[in-house]
Design a protein around this motif. Structure first.
Motif, PDB file in Angstrom:
ATOM      1  N   ASP A   1      -2.879  -4.162  -1.628  1.00 20.76           N
ATOM      2  CA  ASP A   1      -3.776  -4.675  -0.601  1.00 20.76           C
ATOM      3  C   ASP A   1      -4.855  -3.643  -0.304  1.00 20.76           C
ATOM      4  O   ASP A   1      -5.999  -3.973  -0.008  1.00 20.76           O
ATOM      5  CB  ASP A   1      -3.007  -4.976   0.690  1.00 20.76           C
ATOM      6  N   ASP A   2      -4.452  -2.384  -0.347  1.00 20.98           N
ATOM      7  CA  ASP A   2      -5.336  -1.252  -0.102  1.00 20.98           C
ATOM      8  C   ASP A   2      -4.966  -0.191  -1.136  1.00 20.98           C
ATOM      9  O   ASP A   2      -3.795   0.169  -1.259  1.00 20.98           O
ATOM     10  CB  ASP A   2      -5.125  -0.724   1.314  1.00 20.98           C
TER      11      ASP A   2
ATOM     12  N   ARG B   1      -7.117  -5.605  -4.697  1.00 20.10           N
ATOM     13  CA  ARG B   1      -7.775  -6.683  -3.990  1.00 20.10           C
ATOM     14  C   ARG B   1      -9.206  -6.851  -4.500  1.00 20.10           C
ATOM     15  O   ARG B   1      -9.916  -5.875  -4.732  1.00 20.10           O
ATOM     16  CB  ARG B   1      -7.792  -6.373  -2.488  1.00 20.10           C
TER      17      ARG B   1
ATOM     18  N   GLN C   1       0.824  -1.202   0.000  1.00 16.53           N
ATOM     19  CA  GLN C   1       0.000   0.000   0.000  1.00 16.53           C
ATOM     20  C   GLN C   1       0.854   1.245   0.000  1.00 16.53           C
ATOM     21  O   GLN C   1       1.910   1.288   0.627  1.00 16.53           O
ATOM     22  CB  GLN C   1      -0.909   0.036   1.230  1.00 16.53           C
TER      23      GLN C   1
END
Length: 217
Positions: free
Chosen positions: A152-153, A172, A134
């Motif tokens: 992931d983010d 994701r 991230q």
């Protein structure tokens, strides 16, 4: 005024600043890294299980200055002055605190980032970037850019501008992603329906853009 450390390496001359601390550089008090100058390879992580350090390799033909002032590490890479051309492309390794900012502004950079970062900005003539994890914000600007993202983010904003860009952006599964591509010639392969967003999460601008936008899994 914060503490100041300067490490200057003239490897080809076999000399160094005698008053400087030696590598590796302690990054336990560093929240931001700025890299400038010539070509450099950067590998950055935010691994809590490893010491917070900066190391430098393959700098024999370079003049490299590392300076810690306050909570900022500045690294400047220059080709060592010589009658004969030299291959100066040192490898900088960083293990940073989670949330640390990175500003990469050398002429050419190859960067591999793995972890959770704050603001990440790349400004170069030629750039190759791989990011897994991230970045709170991601700003990429180059004439020639190759970038791979496994997020992931997705963070707050991803802004990309390049004359020629080859992009592989993976998010994701289930993450809402709004994006806009503004290019004279573009090929966009997206497995994610663009969601509404003003401003969009991902903004891509360039002359020639090839982009894949999909899921990281």
């Amino acid at each position: 005024m914060g503490s100041l450390q300067t490490l200057a390496f003239l490897a080809g001359l076999g000399t160094a600043d005698p008053s400087a601390a030696e590598l590796p550089v302690d990054l336990s008090g560093v929240d931001a890294v700025v890299v400038t100058g010539g070509g450099v390879s950067v590998a950055a992580t935010t691994d809590a299980g490893r010491p917070l350090l900066a190391t430098l390799d393959e700098a024999e033909d370079c003049a490299v200055t590392l300076r810690v002032e306050g909570r900022v590490l500045t690294v400047d890479v220059r080709e060592q002055s010589s009658v004969w051309p030299r291959d100066c492309r040192p490898a900088l390794s960083l293990n940073l605190r989670p949330g640390a900012d990175l500003s990469l502004r050398p002429a050419a950079v190859s960067a591999t980032l793995n972890g959770r970062f704050g603001a990440v900005a790349v400004e170069a003539q030629a750039a190759e970037l791989s990011l897994a994890g991230q970045a709170r914000t991601l700003d990429l600007s180059a004439k020639a850019l190759q970038a791979t993202l496994r997020a992931d983010d997705p963070g707050q904003a991803i802004r990309i501008e390049a004359k020629a860009a080859d992009l592989d952006l993976g998010f994701r599964r289930g993450t809402p992603v709004s994006y806009v591509v503004d290019a004279r010639v573009s090929v966009v392969d997206s497995a994610i329906p663009a969601s509404a967003g003003t401003p969009p999460l991902v903004s891509i601008k360039g002359e020639f853009v090839r982009a894949r936008i999909g899921y990281a899994d």
